[in-house]
Design a protein around this motif. Structure first.
Motif, PDB file in Angstrom:
ATOM      1  N   ALA A  98       0.828  -1.202   0.000  1.00  0.00           N
ATOM      2  CA  ALA A  98       0.000   0.000   0.000  1.00  0.00           C
ATOM      3  C   ALA A  98       0.867   1.259   0.000  1.00  0.00           C
ATOM      4  O   ALA A  98       0.590   2.222  -0.723  1.00  0.00           O
ATOM      5  N   PHE A  99       1.938   1.251   0.799  1.00  0.00           N
ATOM      6  CA  PHE A  99       2.853   2.389   0.837  1.00  0.00           C
ATOM      7  C   PHE A  99       3.521   2.604  -0.512  1.00  0.00           C
ATOM      8  O   PHE A  99       3.613   3.728  -1.009  1.00  0.00           O
ATOM      9  N   ALA A 145       2.481   1.654  -3.460  1.00  0.00           N
ATOM     10  CA  ALA A 145       1.496   2.102  -4.448  1.00  0.00           C
ATOM     11  C   ALA A 145       1.198   3.595  -4.274  1.00  0.00           C
ATOM     12  O   ALA A 145       1.122   4.341  -5.264  1.00  0.00           O
ATOM     13  N   ALA A 146       1.043   4.038  -3.032  1.00  0.00           N
ATOM     14  CA  ALA A 146       0.796   5.465  -2.785  1.00  0.00           C
ATOM     15  C   ALA A 146       2.005   6.300  -3.186  1.00  0.00           C
ATOM     16  O   ALA A 146       1.861   7.374  -3.785  1.00  0.00           O
ATOM     17  N   LEU A 147       3.200   5.818  -2.900  1.00  0.00           N
ATOM     18  CA  LEU A 147       4.420   6.521  -3.295  1.00  0.00           C
ATOM     19  C   LEU A 147       4.524   6.626  -4.814  1.00  0.00           C
ATOM     20  O   LEU A 147       4.872   7.683  -5.349  1.00  0.00           O
ATOM     21  N   LEU A 149       2.020   6.654  -6.926  1.00  0.00           N
ATOM     22  CA  LEU A 149       1.027   7.637  -7.373  1.00  0.00           C
ATOM     23  C   LEU A 149       1.489   9.065  -7.125  1.00  0.00           C
ATOM     24  O   LEU A 149       1.278   9.946  -7.960  1.00  0.00           O
ATOM     25  N   VAL A 150       2.122   9.304  -5.991  1.00  0.00           N
ATOM     26  CA  VAL A 150       2.637  10.646  -5.702  1.00  0.00           C
ATOM     27  C   VAL A 150       3.713  11.024  -6.716  1.00  0.00           C
ATOM     28  O   VAL A 150       3.704  12.134  -7.257  1.00  0.00           O
ATOM     29  N   LEU A 163      -5.672  10.938  -5.437  1.00  0.00           N
ATOM     30  CA  LEU A 163      -4.982  10.327  -4.303  1.00  0.00           C
ATOM     31  C   LEU A 163      -5.429  10.950  -2.983  1.00  0.00           C
ATOM     32  O   LEU A 163      -5.685  10.239  -2.003  1.00  0.00           O
ATOM     33  N   ALA A 178      -8.799   9.613  -2.025  1.00  0.00           N
ATOM     34  CA  ALA A 178      -8.706   8.258  -1.493  1.00  0.00           C
ATOM     35  C   ALA A 178      -8.177   8.271  -0.057  1.00  0.00           C
ATOM     36  O   ALA A 178      -8.658   7.521   0.801  1.00  0.00           O
ATOM     37  N   LEU A 179      -7.219   9.150   0.219  1.00  0.00           N
ATOM     38  CA  LEU A 179      -6.692   9.253   1.580  1.00  0.00           C
ATOM     39  C   LEU A 179      -7.743   9.780   2.553  1.00  0.00           C
ATOM     40  O   LEU A 179      -7.817   9.329   3.698  1.00  0.00           O
ATOM     41  N   ARG A 202      -1.869  12.393   9.656  1.00  0.00           N
ATOM     42  CA  ARG A 202      -2.620  12.087   8.439  1.00  0.00           C
ATOM     43  C   ARG A 202      -3.209  13.355   7.831  1.00  0.00           C
ATOM     44  O   ARG A 202      -3.204  13.513   6.609  1.00  0.00           O
ATOM     45  N   VAL A 208      -0.445  16.892   0.155  1.00  0.00           N
ATOM     46  CA  VAL A 208      -0.821  16.353  -1.157  1.00  0.00           C
ATOM     47  C   VAL A 208      -1.762  17.320  -1.872  1.00  0.00           C
ATOM     48  O   VAL A 208      -1.615  17.574  -3.078  1.00  0.00           O
TER      49      VAL A 208
END
Length: 85
Positions: free
Chosen positions: A20-21, A23-25, A27-28, A46, A49-50, A69, A76
Motif C-alpha cells: 500500500a505504501f 502504491a501510494a508513493l 502515485l505521488v 490520491l 482516497a486518503l 494524516r 498532497v
C-alpha cells in the motif's frame, strides 16, 4: 449463517502495508512528474482516497496519528493545487 461480505474495513485490513505504501508513493511520484493538470488530477484523486481511508479509520486512530494524516493530506492537496496552477 455468516455474511459473505465483511465490509471495506475487513478488506483493508488484509492489504499488505508495504504494498500500500509503495502504491501510494508511486502515485505521488507520477502525480508530481506528470505535466500540469494531469499530475494535479492524479494528486487530487490520491487525496480523495486518503480522505476516504481516514474517514473509515478515524475512530480507532490516536490523536497524534490523526494530526499526521491531516498534515499529509494537506501537503498532497497543496502539491495538487500548485501543479494545476
Amino acid at each position: 449463517m455468516q455474511p459473505t461480505h465483511r465490509g471495506v474495513p475487513a478488506r483493508l485490513a488484509r492489504i499488505n502495508p508495504t504494498a500500500a505504501f509503495l502504491a501510494a508513493l508511486a502515485l505521488v511520484l507520477v502525480g508530481l512528474l506528470a505535466p500540469g493538470i494531469i499530475g494535479g488530477g492524479i494528486l487530487l484523486v490520491l487525496a480523495a482516497a486518503l480522505v476516504a481511508l481516514m474517514a473509515l479509520t478515524w475512530p480507532v486512530q490516536p490523536p497524534a496519528t490523526r494530526v499526521l494524516r491531516l498534515a499529509v493530506i494537506a501537503l498532497v492537496l497543496a502539491a495538487a493545487f500548485l501543479k494545476i496552477l
